[in-house]
Design a protein around this motif. Sequence first.
Motif, mmCIF file in Angstrom:
data_model
loop_
_atom_site.group_PDB
_atom_site.id
_atom_site.type_symbol
_atom_site.label_atom_id
_atom_site.label_comp_id
_atom_site.label_asym_id
_atom_site.label_seq_id
_atom_site.Cartn_x
_atom_site.Cartn_y
_atom_site.Cartn_z
ATOM 1 N N PHE A 502 0.828 -1.192 0.000
ATOM 2 C CA PHE A 502 0.000 0.000 0.000
ATOM 3 C C PHE A 502 0.873 1.257 0.000
ATOM 4 O O PHE A 502 0.565 2.248 -0.678
ATOM 5 C CB PHE A 502 -0.929 -0.020 1.224
ATOM 6 N N GLN A 503 1.946 1.216 0.756
ATOM 7 C CA GLN A 503 2.878 2.344 0.755
ATOM 8 C C GLN A 503 3.489 2.560 -0.628
ATOM 9 O O GLN A 503 3.628 3.696 -1.094
ATOM 10 C CB GLN A 503 3.973 2.106 1.791
ATOM 11 N N LEU A 504 3.866 1.460 -1.309
ATOM 12 C CA LEU A 504 4.420 1.589 -2.647
ATOM 13 C C LEU A 504 3.404 2.177 -3.622
ATOM 14 O O LEU A 504 3.757 2.979 -4.505
ATOM 15 C CB LEU A 504 4.901 0.222 -3.157
ATOM 16 N N ALA A 505 2.145 1.798 -3.470
ATOM 17 C CA ALA A 505 1.099 2.353 -4.334
ATOM 18 C C ALA A 505 0.942 3.852 -4.094
ATOM 19 O O ALA A 505 0.762 4.640 -5.032
ATOM 20 C CB ALA A 505 -0.221 1.630 -4.079
ATOM 21 N N LEU A 506 1.010 4.255 -2.826
ATOM 22 C CA LEU A 506 0.923 5.686 -2.511
ATOM 23 C C LEU A 506 2.136 6.441 -3.047
ATOM 24 O O LEU A 506 2.010 7.578 -3.534
ATOM 25 C CB LEU A 506 0.808 5.888 -1.002
ATOM 26 N N ILE A 507 3.299 5.824 -2.962
ATOM 27 C CA ILE A 507 4.505 6.460 -3.484
ATOM 28 C C ILE A 507 4.367 6.694 -4.987
ATOM 29 O O ILE A 507 4.772 7.746 -5.507
ATOM 30 C CB ILE A 507 5.745 5.604 -3.170
ATOM 31 N N ALA A 508 3.787 5.720 -5.705
ATOM 32 C CA ALA A 508 3.583 5.873 -7.143
ATOM 33 C C ALA A 508 2.676 7.060 -7.436
ATOM 34 O O ALA A 508 2.912 7.828 -8.379
ATOM 35 C CB ALA A 508 2.997 4.594 -7.736
ATOM 36 N N VAL A 509 1.627 7.226 -6.628
ATOM 37 C CA VAL A 509 0.722 8.370 -6.794
ATOM 38 C C VAL A 509 1.472 9.675 -6.537
ATOM 39 O O VAL A 509 1.343 10.648 -7.296
ATOM 40 C CB VAL A 509 -0.483 8.245 -5.843
ATOM 41 N N MET A 510 2.255 9.710 -5.467
ATOM 42 C CA MET A 510 2.992 10.926 -5.131
ATOM 43 C C MET A 510 4.052 11.241 -6.187
ATOM 44 O O MET A 510 4.295 12.410 -6.506
ATOM 45 C CB MET A 510 3.621 10.782 -3.752
ATOM 46 N N ARG A 511 4.661 10.211 -6.739
ATOM 47 C CA ARG A 511 5.673 10.446 -7.770
ATOM 48 C C ARG A 511 5.033 11.053 -9.024
ATOM 49 O O ARG A 511 5.599 11.957 -9.641
ATOM 50 C CB ARG A 511 6.381 9.135 -8.118
ATOM 51 N N GLU A 512 3.866 10.554 -9.392
ATOM 52 C CA GLU A 512 3.172 11.110 -10.550
ATOM 53 C C GLU A 512 2.790 12.572 -10.299
ATOM 54 O O GLU A 512 2.896 13.421 -11.177
ATOM 55 C CB GLU A 512 1.923 10.287 -10.862
ATOM 56 N N ARG A 513 2.346 12.840 -9.074
ATOM 57 C CA ARG A 513 2.014 14.227 -8.726
ATOM 58 C C ARG A 513 3.263 15.110 -8.758
ATOM 59 O O ARG A 513 3.198 16.268 -9.193
ATOM 60 C CB ARG A 513 1.371 14.273 -7.342
ATOM 61 N N LEU A 514 4.398 14.575 -8.338
ATOM 62 C CA LEU A 514 5.647 15.327 -8.376
ATOM 63 C C LEU A 514 6.030 15.648 -9.818
ATOM 64 O O LEU A 514 6.519 16.753 -10.103
ATOM 65 C CB LEU A 514 6.756 14.530 -7.690
ATOM 66 N N HIS A 515 5.804 14.708 -10.736
ATOM 67 C CA HIS A 515 6.074 14.965 -12.149
ATOM 68 C C HIS A 515 5.194 16.100 -12.659
ATOM 69 O O HIS A 515 5.645 16.966 -13.417
ATOM 70 C CB HIS A 515 5.819 13.706 -12.976
ATOM 71 N N GLU A 516 3.921 16.110 -12.256
ATOM 72 C CA GLU A 516 3.019 17.186 -12.671
ATOM 73 C C GLU A 516 3.490 18.538 -12.142
ATOM 74 O O GLU A 516 3.460 19.541 -12.859
ATOM 75 C CB GLU A 516 1.600 16.894 -12.170
ATOM 76 N N LEU A 517 3.939 18.558 -10.901
ATOM 77 C CA LEU A 517 4.442 19.808 -10.331
ATOM 78 C C LEU A 517 5.692 20.273 -11.063
ATOM 79 O O LEU A 517 5.899 21.481 -11.259
ATOM 80 C CB LEU A 517 4.746 19.617 -8.841
ATOM 81 N N GLY A 518 6.513 19.324 -11.478
ATOM 82 C CA GLY A 518 7.709 19.688 -12.240
ATOM 83 C C GLY A 518 7.357 20.304 -13.579
ATOM 84 O O GLY A 518 7.981 21.280 -14.002
ATOM 85 N N ARG A 519 6.344 19.749 -14.239
ATOM 86 C CA ARG A 519 5.937 20.292 -15.539
ATOM 87 C C ARG A 519 5.246 21.640 -15.402
ATOM 88 O O ARG A 519 5.219 22.430 -16.341
ATOM 89 C CB ARG A 519 5.015 19.303 -16.248
ATOM 90 N N SER A 520 4.679 21.914 -14.250
ATOM 91 C CA SER A 520 3.946 23.165 -14.067
ATOM 92 C C SER A 520 4.862 24.373 -14.009
ATOM 93 O O SER A 520 4.443 25.496 -14.296
ATOM 94 C CB SER A 520 3.128 23.105 -12.770
ATOM 95 N N GLY A 521 6.119 24.168 -13.622
ATOM 96 C CA GLY A 521 7.046 25.279 -13.529
ATOM 97 C C GLY A 521 6.889 26.121 -12.286
ATOM 98 O O GLY A 521 7.523 27.174 -12.160
ATOM 99 N N ARG A 522 6.062 25.676 -11.325
ATOM 100 C CA ARG A 522 5.798 26.495 -10.144
ATOM 101 C C ARG A 522 6.850 26.306 -9.052
ATOM 102 O O ARG A 522 6.855 27.052 -8.074
ATOM 103 C CB ARG A 522 4.412 26.153 -9.566
ATOM 104 N N HIS A 523 7.716 25.323 -9.201
ATOM 105 C CA HIS A 523 8.700 25.051 -8.157
ATOM 106 C C HIS A 523 10.096 24.966 -8.752
ATOM 107 O O HIS A 523 10.272 24.626 -9.925
ATOM 108 C CB HIS A 523 8.352 23.747 -7.427
ATOM 109 N N SER A 524 11.087 25.243 -7.927
ATOM 110 C CA SER A 524 12.476 25.232 -8.377
ATOM 111 C C SER A 524 12.975 23.797 -8.547
ATOM 112 O O SER A 524 12.472 22.865 -7.912
ATOM 113 C CB SER A 524 13.355 25.970 -7.367
#
Length: 550
Positions: A502-524
């Motif tokens: 379950f933790q690994l599944a949550l990590i996968a979700v968080m990693r995908e969200r991190l990719h979205e944040l990276g593409r957004s350009g809102r963070h360094s």
Amino acid sequence: MPVEVLVFVIGAVFVIVFASSLSQRTGIAGPLILVAVGVGVSLIPGVAAVSVPPELILVGVLPPLLFSAAVSAPAIEFRRDIAAIGGLSVLLVIVSAVVLGLFFFWAIPGLGFPLAVALGAILSPTDAVATSIVRRLGVSRRVVTVLEGESLLNDATALVLLRTAIVAAASGFSFLTTLGSFAWAVLSAIVVGAVAGWLALRLRAWTTSATANTALGLTIPYIAYLPTEALGGSGLVAAVVAGVVCGQGAVRWLTPEQRISDKITWRTIAFLLEGAVFLLMGLELWGIVESNLEAEEGLLAGITIAAVALVILIAVRAAYVFPMMHVHAARVARSMRRRLSINGGGGSRKRSAGRMRADIEYFDASPLTWKHNAMIVWAGMRGAVTLAAAQTLPPDVPSRDLLVFIAFLVAAGSLLLQGMTLPVLARLLGLRAAGASGPPRDEIRSIDEQLRDAAQAAIDGGTLQRRGRTPFSAAISSLPTAGFVAPLDPRGGADAPEVLEFQLALIAVMRERLHELGRSGRHSTTALRYVLDELDAFEISVKLHLESER
């Protein structure tokens, strides 16, 4: 391998580590300590003069050294200030090389204009040492980004210019031929480097072992370098391009184990190679000095020419940086606001508008004033690439020892004069901020909160599944999110494997969200990579616990 060589390599590693530790304690630039140690050893009676084949530096040292710097390039910030970085790393290098070439052509009789420009190209690129010094001072991260981008890209420009000038010296100078050779060297390198990086990423994604993957990664600079050189292009530019492609694609194509292994490996390689260049230069110095003493001019000619060359470098840099950065700031402001005012609609246009708003916020939050521009000017120190490039001059070049001696004096003098006074300048300009050089904690906390929100949304939506595409039990899904995204404290019992999955599944979700944040350009990039490293380490820990439960 002879025992003497093995003893030398072991001793060199110890000296490089010692110099790094001493630098952190004293504030003296590590390269200067290494050069001093090398000079001291060369003066010991009975120590033979050291002579390093230029091919060893050109082929064995520079490709992995430039690749390692390119892998960690901050893409978001580079994109925002690409015009300024491009101007510093291409146009300023060419202008500096030509101006210095005119001076050397006048000051060194019999040198010839192409070789004079070659020496100017050797002295033109700045060194990453400046970036590390400025970062420790807590100066604006945007200043660090500009210096980082310049020190990465101007190496390739200078080395292509050096190669073109040497060819021109051998075959005669023709403006159109020289321009065509320069263009082909760069364009062919960009294409081959990009293809090599792309293919390497996909091949490494197929290799599951982190150890084997890292071993394969060590070949990438040369996979890019060798075919480019065979085509008549610049293998060093190709190594830089391959490094940028691999650095940006690692998040998508490589596993956490592979990324962490890569990061440690390339940091170690860069640390040793850069240190080795300075140490070898110190060891070679006495032989160079002896050769210059035998000449009619002695050492005075080299010292005088090097001092004037350093003054010219700083003057040309100041004359270029101040107006260029002013024009860059005005152009960026006009372009962003004009594009934002005409951008509308949905889908990709909304994402583009979001990136532009993030860019505007970035520029508004960290404007580059004349004080920051003064730091950019004074932080333009010369270092490892200048010393390495000087040693690639062919042995039959007229006055080669004098040219290498001048390059050494300019690099050492630049590090000593500018490196030692940068903290004083930052304090006088009011730019030094204690504690500002570490990771952006507030931004990291903001990213962390968004990742936790994404994990909670996935739990609430009931979309998480085990590896066999079966749902998680209700007891596991109802546990609080903080128990899975906080520091790992695995539960024992029969349900431990399911908890870890379950933790690994949550990590996968968080990693995908991190990719979205990276593409957004809102963070360094700094904050995004910090969180990515934490997420990678957390995932590796969960996998280890899961293996022990099975």
